[in-house]
Design a protein around this motif. Sequence first.
Motif, mmCIF file in Angstrom:
data_model
loop_
_atom_site.group_PDB
_atom_site.id
_atom_site.type_symbol
_atom_site.label_atom_id
_atom_site.label_comp_id
_atom_site.label_asym_id
_atom_site.label_seq_id
_atom_site.Cartn_x
_atom_site.Cartn_y
_atom_site.Cartn_z
ATOM 1 N N GLU A 1 0.840 -1.203 0.000
ATOM 2 C CA GLU A 1 0.000 0.000 0.000
ATOM 3 C C GLU A 1 0.873 1.250 0.000
ATOM 4 O OE1 GLU A 1 -3.261 0.378 0.000
ATOM 5 O OE2 GLU A 1 -3.328 2.499 0.427
ATOM 6 N N ARG A 2 1.914 1.206 0.837
ATOM 7 C CA ARG A 2 2.795 2.375 0.933
ATOM 8 C C ARG A 2 3.475 2.666 -0.401
ATOM 9 N NH1 ARG A 2 7.734 4.132 3.295
ATOM 10 N NH2 ARG A 2 7.334 6.291 3.819
ATOM 11 N N ASN B 1 2.401 1.799 -3.272
ATOM 12 C CA ASN B 1 1.387 2.292 -4.203
ATOM 13 C C ASN B 1 1.133 3.781 -3.976
ATOM 14 O OD1 ASN B 1 -0.523 2.087 -6.186
ATOM 15 N ND2 ASN B 1 -2.170 1.577 -4.766
ATOM 16 N N MET B 2 1.104 4.192 -2.702
ATOM 17 C CA MET B 2 0.872 5.602 -2.420
ATOM 18 C C MET B 2 2.042 6.443 -2.902
ATOM 19 S SD MET B 2 -1.700 6.273 0.262
ATOM 20 C CE MET B 2 -0.950 6.966 1.664
ATOM 21 N N GLN B 3 3.248 5.907 -2.787
ATOM 22 C CA GLN B 3 4.404 6.678 -3.244
ATOM 23 C C GLN B 3 4.472 6.762 -4.752
ATOM 24 O OE1 GLN B 3 7.848 4.978 -1.462
ATOM 25 N NE2 GLN B 3 7.764 6.373 0.251
ATOM 26 N N GLY B 4 3.785 5.874 -5.416
ATOM 27 C CA GLY B 4 3.743 5.988 -6.865
ATOM 28 C C GLY B 4 4.420 4.847 -7.589
ATOM 29 N N ASP B 5 4.723 3.785 -6.867
ATOM 30 C CA ASP B 5 5.368 2.645 -7.516
ATOM 31 C C ASP B 5 4.435 1.949 -8.471
ATOM 32 O OD1 ASP B 5 7.761 0.525 -5.814
ATOM 33 O OD2 ASP B 5 7.714 1.486 -7.780
ATOM 34 N N TYR B 6 5.014 1.275 -9.472
ATOM 35 C CA TYR B 6 4.131 0.558 -10.378
ATOM 36 C C TYR B 6 4.828 -0.667 -10.900
ATOM 37 C CZ TYR B 6 6.902 2.566 -14.150
ATOM 38 O OH TYR B 6 7.927 2.918 -14.978
ATOM 39 N N PRO C 1 6.105 -2.673 -13.820
ATOM 40 C CA PRO C 1 6.405 -2.346 -15.216
ATOM 41 C C PRO C 1 5.827 -3.341 -16.198
ATOM 42 C CG PRO C 1 8.405 -2.400 -13.911
ATOM 43 C CD PRO C 1 7.328 -2.943 -13.047
ATOM 44 N N LYS D 1 2.791 -4.556 -16.074
ATOM 45 C CA LYS D 1 1.382 -4.333 -16.382
ATOM 46 C C LYS D 1 1.084 -2.887 -16.722
ATOM 47 C CE LYS D 1 -0.072 -7.814 -13.127
ATOM 48 N NZ LYS D 1 -0.479 -7.869 -11.734
ATOM 49 N N THR D 2 1.896 -1.930 -16.198
ATOM 50 C CA THR D 2 1.533 -0.524 -16.403
ATOM 51 C C THR D 2 2.660 0.228 -17.093
ATOM 52 O OG1 THR D 2 2.309 -0.129 -14.184
ATOM 53 C CG2 THR D 2 -0.052 -0.214 -14.489
ATOM 54 N N ARG D 3 2.259 1.386 -17.628
ATOM 55 C CA ARG D 3 3.210 2.248 -18.329
ATOM 56 C C ARG D 3 2.886 3.669 -17.914
ATOM 57 N NH1 ARG D 3 4.168 1.855 -24.651
ATOM 58 N NH2 ARG D 3 2.818 0.080 -24.513
ATOM 59 N N VAL D 4 3.906 4.500 -17.778
ATOM 60 C CA VAL D 4 3.677 5.887 -17.353
ATOM 61 C C VAL D 4 3.864 6.777 -18.570
ATOM 62 C CG1 VAL D 4 4.404 7.692 -15.777
ATOM 63 C CG2 VAL D 4 4.608 5.330 -15.118
#
Lengths: 206, 703
Positions: free
Chosen positions: B507-508, B510-515, B517, B519-522
Amino acid sequence: MTSTLKGITLKGSAELVAEFFSFGINSILYQRGIYPPETFTRVTHYDMSLQVSTEPRLNNYLTNVVSQLKEWLFECSVQKLVLVITCLETNEVLERWQFDIECDKSAKESSSAPREKSIKTIQDEIRSVIRQITGTVTFLPLLETQCSFDLLVYTDKDLVVPDKWEESGPQIIDQSEEVRLRSFTTSIHKVSSMVAYKRTDSACST
Amino acid sequence: MDLEDDTTILSTLKSFNTFISRPERPQLPSERSAGSGVLQSQYKRSMEILEAAERVHSQNRFLQLDQEKKQMELSHKRARFELEKAASNSARDFEHELDRNQDLLARVKKLEGREFEADKNLSDQVEENQVLRRNLEAVNKKLEERDTKLNTANKTITSLKDELRELRQKIQNQDLVFSAQTLEKQELQEQLDLQRRKYQEILQLCQTLQAAQSSCSEHIIKIKELERRLILQEQDMAIVKTIKSEAAKVTDLEKELKRLREENSFLRESRENYNLLKEEAEGLGKKLERMEKTKEELVNVELEKQRLVEKLQAWENLGQSTGLNIRKPEDLSREVIQIQQREIALKEQNYTLNSRVRSVERLQSELRAELTQQCTKTMEEQKKREAQDALVRRLQKRVLLLTKERDGMRSILESYDSELASTEYSPQLNKRLREAEEVLQRTQSHNSEMEVEMELDSLKKQPASSPESSSSVSKEEENTLRKKIEDLEAERQRLEEQNNILEMRLERNNMQGDYDPVKTRVLHFRMNPSSVAKQQRQQEVETLREEVTTLRELVRSLQEGGGMLHAQDSSGIYTPNISLSLPPSKEVQDLRKQMESSELRNQRLKEVFQKKIQEFRTVCYVLTGYQIDITTENQYRLTSVYAEHMDDSLLFKKGSKGSMQLMETEFSKTLGEMVDLHLHHQKSIPAFLSAVTLDLFGRQTTI
């Protein structure tokens, strides 16, 4: 248009969320002083008065991003929207406003009926979220230096990258404090918001 | 002999090998005993054969050793012969050597005698050498002295030559300087003349200027007076014009005056009428207002009247409509009270009924919950029972199988036992017996465990099946199972805690902005405000840097330009290689020129003064015969030309009134008589000084 219909369709939900982002980003820019306050004008929406920028270049950029975001919301392929505030002198990331978007993929099917949720409740929820964003000014550290902002979108990996967009890093703050804010849901899209800011004992020097 | 032995050995070995390689047949215990006797005899035969082979081997070795010994003896004899030969040869050599030795000794003695003589000669020679060396040294010393004398003479010659040269140079310099000075003097005189002429011209110009200025001022005064007169005249003209125009208007004004008087009188009359009419109008207006008000009131009153009539009719009709006996309002109020009372009673009933309903509902919900619990319990019990039934069936089957196995094994063992009685016991049979016994024991124990488990299961299913005894065994089982359950629970809790920690971490992040790679792309917009701002900043920085470099070069050039001017005597300004250089103003140039010229002038004047002073002092020294030096403030030291020593000097001090006083020095002590005569009696310092010079001169010439 969605106010006259009784239920929320996927398209209507995407429009509501995009509209919320447009107003939310404007109010964050006004509250944090990224642009001078005289470039903002007051408008009424969601039964409250909000500040919206009048600078044409900024508005052009925001409309581009928000329209693309609406498409992606309709396709349920966007996971997060992040507003990153960086200090111009040292290129350090000072603040990160992160909006997590959870989409109910079952609404994409053509056979699904519009969901029963009144526009008024959704607007009430949005209003409380924006009020809370305004209220965060009390505990966020002052941005003393010249800052600029950027909008990042976390999408699914298999998405086709459009023309004017490019890949970027997540721009995570090192040594950050996170605060979770309210969330609202249109019964198809759920948007939860949080803000992460750099700890004040290691702030950007002027 | 050896070969025969070998063949016997080989044959015996072959027979032994063939005996061993015969295949062993699986034998019955009856054949086993007979076979063993054969084996024993064979074994004995083989041992005998081996012993024979060994004996043969030893005999062989013995023969070999004998042969070797004979060979060694032969070799020994040969060696001895050789050694004897060598010994005889060496003895002959020895005799030869002795003879040679004696010869050499005689020679040595002769040589020693010769050596002795040579030593004597050497010592004589050495003594002669030493004497010669001493003579040499003396001569060398003399030579060195002569050399040093020569060197000193040379040095004096060179020094005198240098002095000569220097004096000549000084003379030349002084000549040059003198000529330069004369030239300068001429130049300065010419400049002076020029300056004087200019000065006269300027004076004349000044005078003319002053005259012109005075005339100018007079003219200016006249002009001002004329201007004032002009202004006054113009004002008079304006006044005249206005008066003319006014005169023309007079006739018109008279006509208007008459007309206005007539109007005035007419208006006065009409004013009185007007006032009267105004009062009448006011009265009428007020009446009108009152009338209108009364009309409105009338209308309202009529409306009220109608309403009241209607109300009255309604009230009168009420009695008829409700069917009650109402004629007066008191009846109505009574009816109303009754109705209210009925209403209150009904409300109370309503409340009680509501409370009853709520309690009933609560009971119902509780009972429903209990019912669901009981249903779940019964379901669980049923499932357990079914599981236990299945287990029991499985165990029963196993028991049957095991009993069958046991019977089989027992029968096998019995058969073995019966067979065992006819023959002897062998170790293999023993082993098999033991294995069988172990298997039997294992099966018995397993069987007992199975029975125990079955009893336990039956104990657990007490309400459904018949209870069994053997509680001690079941308790042990219970304890082990309980321990297992506790362990599992502890593990579960640990895993739950780990899970919670990991979830919090996730959760932490995720809150900091981790992802993730995978499954997701920025993504972000290319022309976003922060990149635009960065570009602008960079451009600003570059422009500022360029400005800085240009400014630095400017500053450097200006500094160099200023430094150059101080060193040079030029009038031109150093032009730098930048297009942004400021041209220095003419004033600065002129000032710089003036400064340089004044500095030069100063320097020249200083040099001239110094030279003049030096000249004057030398002239004084030459003419008066005294060199006058100023040692300190108001103290003068005089040294005479004819002084015998360098330190002979007279000290004079200037007093407060301006008189000179002689101070005591060593030299003045020697001149006591002259001091008394010339200073004390005659009170003349020049006489004293001249007397001193004459005295010293006299001394010099005599000596």
